[in-house]
Design a protein around this motif. Structure first.
Motif, PDB file in Angstrom:
ATOM      1  N   UNK A 165       0.809  -1.211   0.000  1.00  0.00           N
ATOM      2  CA  UNK A 165       0.000   0.000   0.000  1.00  0.00           C
ATOM      3  C   UNK A 165       0.854   1.278   0.000  1.00  0.00           C
ATOM      4  N   UNK A 166       1.493   1.511  -1.146  1.00  0.00           N
ATOM      5  CA  UNK A 166       2.339   2.682  -1.292  1.00  0.00           C
ATOM      6  C   UNK A 166       1.587   3.998  -1.208  1.00  0.00           C
ATOM      7  N   UNK A 167       0.254   3.974  -1.340  1.00  0.00           N
ATOM      8  CA  UNK A 167      -0.528   5.203  -1.302  1.00  0.00           C
ATOM      9  C   UNK A 167      -1.125   5.478   0.076  1.00  0.00           C
ATOM     10  N   UNK A 168      -0.709   4.708   1.084  1.00  0.00           N
ATOM     11  CA  UNK A 168      -1.236   4.909   2.431  1.00  0.00           C
ATOM     12  C   UNK A 168      -0.293   5.794   3.238  1.00  0.00           C
ATOM     13  N   UNK A 169      -0.739   6.177   4.437  1.00  0.00           N
ATOM     14  CA  UNK A 169       0.109   6.938   5.349  1.00  0.00           C
ATOM     15  C   UNK A 169       1.121   5.991   5.990  1.00  0.00           C
ATOM     16  N   UNK A 170       2.269   6.509   6.394  1.00  0.00           N
ATOM     17  CA  UNK A 170       3.244   5.628   7.004  1.00  0.00           C
ATOM     18  C   UNK A 170       4.380   6.373   7.657  1.00  0.00           C
ATOM     19  N   UNK A 171       4.981   5.736   8.662  1.00  0.00           N
ATOM     20  CA  UNK A 171       6.160   6.288   9.322  1.00  0.00           C
ATOM     21  C   UNK A 171       7.010   5.138   9.870  1.00  0.00           C
ATOM     22  N   UNK A 172       8.310   5.277   9.719  1.00  0.00           N
ATOM     23  CA  UNK A 172       9.274   4.322  10.261  1.00  0.00           C
ATOM     24  C   UNK A 172       9.916   4.950  11.488  1.00  0.00           C
ATOM     25  N   UNK A 173       9.778   4.303  12.645  1.00  0.00           N
ATOM     26  CA  UNK A 173      10.127   4.929  13.928  1.00  0.00           C
ATOM     27  C   UNK A 173      11.482   4.455  14.458  1.00  0.00           C
ATOM     28  N   UNK A 174      11.841   5.012  15.603  1.00  0.00           N
ATOM     29  CA  UNK A 174      13.043   4.591  16.320  1.00  0.00           C
ATOM     30  C   UNK A 174      12.830   3.164  16.828  1.00  0.00           C
ATOM     31  N   UNK A 175      13.923   2.436  17.005  1.00  0.00           N
ATOM     32  CA  UNK A 175      13.872   1.034  17.412  1.00  0.00           C
ATOM     33  C   UNK A 175      13.044   0.845  18.686  1.00  0.00           C
ATOM     34  N   UNK A 176      11.979   0.045  18.597  1.00  0.00           N
ATOM     35  CA  UNK A 176      11.161  -0.297  19.741  1.00  0.00           C
ATOM     36  C   UNK A 176      10.124   0.731  20.139  1.00  0.00           C
ATOM     37  N   UNK A 177      10.041   1.857  19.423  1.00  0.00           N
ATOM     38  CA  UNK A 177       9.143   2.944  19.833  1.00  0.00           C
ATOM     39  C   UNK A 177       7.906   3.060  18.956  1.00  0.00           C
ATOM     40  N   UNK A 178       7.670   2.098  18.099  1.00  0.00           N
ATOM     41  CA  UNK A 178       6.514   2.158  17.216  1.00  0.00           C
ATOM     42  C   UNK A 178       5.185   2.304  17.962  1.00  0.00           C
ATOM     43  N   UNK A 179       4.934   1.567  19.064  1.00  0.00           N
ATOM     44  CA  UNK A 179       3.636   1.689  19.740  1.00  0.00           C
ATOM     45  C   UNK A 179       3.327   3.097  20.242  1.00  0.00           C
ATOM     46  N   UNK A 180       4.339   3.844  20.702  1.00  0.00           N
ATOM     47  CA  UNK A 180       4.106   5.208  21.173  1.00  0.00           C
ATOM     48  C   UNK A 180       3.676   6.126  20.039  1.00  0.00           C
ATOM     49  N   UNK A 181       4.329   6.006  18.894  1.00  0.00           N
ATOM     50  CA  UNK A 181       3.966   6.816  17.736  1.00  0.00           C
ATOM     51  C   UNK A 181       2.565   6.441  17.258  1.00  0.00           C
ATOM     52  N   UNK A 182       2.271   5.152  17.264  1.00  0.00           N
ATOM     53  CA  UNK A 182       0.940   4.706  16.865  1.00  0.00           C
ATOM     54  C   UNK A 182      -0.130   5.231  17.822  1.00  0.00           C
ATOM     55  N   UNK A 183       0.198   5.264  19.109  1.00  0.00           N
ATOM     56  CA  UNK A 183      -0.745   5.774  20.102  1.00  0.00           C
ATOM     57  C   UNK A 183      -1.049   7.243  19.862  1.00  0.00           C
ATOM     58  N   UNK A 184       0.000   8.034  19.611  1.00  0.00           N
ATOM     59  CA  UNK A 184      -0.203   9.457  19.357  1.00  0.00           C
ATOM     60  C   UNK A 184      -1.005   9.710  18.099  1.00  0.00           C
ATOM     61  N   UNK A 185      -0.676   8.991  17.022  1.00  0.00           N
ATOM     62  CA  UNK A 185      -1.399   9.172  15.764  1.00  0.00           C
ATOM     63  C   UNK A 185      -2.856   8.751  15.910  1.00  0.00           C
ATOM     64  N   UNK A 186      -3.079   7.648  16.601  1.00  0.00           N
ATOM     65  CA  UNK A 186      -4.437   7.141  16.786  1.00  0.00           C
ATOM     66  C   UNK A 186      -5.267   8.084  17.643  1.00  0.00           C
TER      67      UNK A 186
END
Length: 350
Positions: A76-97
């Motif tokens: 899904x190249x047309x979707x939103x996306x971000x690559x985060x710091x090692x192990x910190x993906x859930x925090x970024x997902x929480x903020x975005x959500x």
């Protein structure tokens, strides 16, 4: 990392209700090793979204660091996306959500990213019941740093150096169940017939949905003592340029019947035992789910399928009474209520 675009050849492909083909749900060309189980997960994600008739722009893909976290670039190249710091993906997902709950959130992680440096982040995303599909591509090694044991490596398993792991593994499904997750599943990357519907169910689940995907690493399954191994070459030679050769391997696939067990032979001759849940298995019984996983550990089998589901749990938005309107859709007046509103708010704390 560089990637190549895929040629768009979709004239004769079937279309979903949005008039889109599976090619519209693909991303850039994979740079993972040939035969990597992670690419099978990518194909399953593409198929799941296409079959659900979800527009690509309605998804937000979030990942950390590792081979698994490269997956988000490949669908899904047309979707939103971000690559985060090692192990910190859930925090970024929480903020975005928190600021936009209208999107379909897909977190892609690995056993190193989630069960080592990111273990605390993983736990609190479950505790908050963050509305997202969390796909954990589990291969038991750190692929990007040459195959060290990860926190999910089983006791007795041997590295490519022939060293046996002596530390107890962390089972992400057991952890998710004990932390109160409302959707817990395990799958094998080579069994697309099981993985696709699990992904679809996880996407539609309201709350945190974990799918632990056993996704073998084809690069670091070479046997101890090989003179063509990375470890042997690095020890006895001094190359001018540090390189690694990855031999081509065909993708390993398997299909098992309900309640049936199957033994899969890996590229290096290793054995992987899989068993699907029985027809009479009740996925609404949390205690039974934990017991089933522990029994599988004792027998050496990996239990796959939907292990537990609870559809009555309030997700993070409902539990915290967050506004339904995304912050980026709020009018200027609502975002800047003025001095009087600020004074009223401050008065509550006097």
């Amino acid at each position: 990392m560089t990637s190549m675009s895929k040629p768009l050849i979709d004239k004769h492909l079937p279309r979903n209700k949005l008039n889109l083909t599976v090619r519209d749900y693909e991303g850039s060309m994979s740079t993972l090793c040939a035969g990597c189980g992670h690419d099978s997960v990518t194909a399953a994600l593409v198929q799941a979204f296409w079959q659900l008739d979800l527009p690509p722009h309605s998804a937000a893909k979030i990942s950390g660091i590792g081979c698994s976290s490269k997956t988000t670039a490949y669908f899904m190249g047309q979707s939103h996306g971000i690559n985060c710091v090692h192990g910190r993906m859930p925090s970024v997902a929480t903020g975005a959500n928190a600021v936009n709950g209208d999107l379909h959130y897909i977190g892609i992680s690995g056993d190193g990213d989630s069960l080592s440096i990111g273990f605390g982040q993983f736990a609190h995303a479950i505790r908050r019941n963050l509305n997202m599909l969390y796909v954990l591509e589990n291969n038991g090694v750190y692929g990007l740093t040459k195959g060290q044991f990860s926190a999910s490596a089983d006791i007795g398993t041997k590295s490519k150096k022939g060293i046996a792991n002596e530390q107890s593994p962390i089972d992400p499904c057991v952890q998710a169940l004990t932390l109160g997750a409302g959707f817990v599943a395990r799958a094998f990357s080579g069994d697309k017939s099981q993985l696709v519907p699990l992904i679809q169910a996880g996407l539609m689940h309201k709350g945190f949905a974990l799918i632990d995907v056993i996704s073998p690493c084809v690069t670091f399954n070479d046997h101890a003592g090989s003179t063509k191994s990375y470890a042997h070459t690095f020890k006895y030679y001094h190359p001018l340029v540090h390189t690694d050769f990855v031999a081509h391997h065909e993708e390993i696939t398997a299909d098992t019947s309900e309640g049936g067990a199957i033994t899969v032979t890996m590229h290096d001759g290793g054995i992987l035992k899989l068993r699907k849940t029985d027809d009479d298995y009740d996925p609404r019984d949390r205690a039974q789910a934990i017991e089933t996983l522990l029994l599988g550990d004792r027998s050496g089998e990996i239990r796959t399928g939907l292990l537990y589901v609870n559809e009555d749990m309030a997700d993070m938005h409902a539990a915290n009474h967050l506004p339904k309107t995304p912050l980026n859709a709020l009018p200027y007046e609502a975002l800047t209520p003025g001095r009087a509103a600020l004074a009223k708010l401050q008065g509550r704390w006097k």
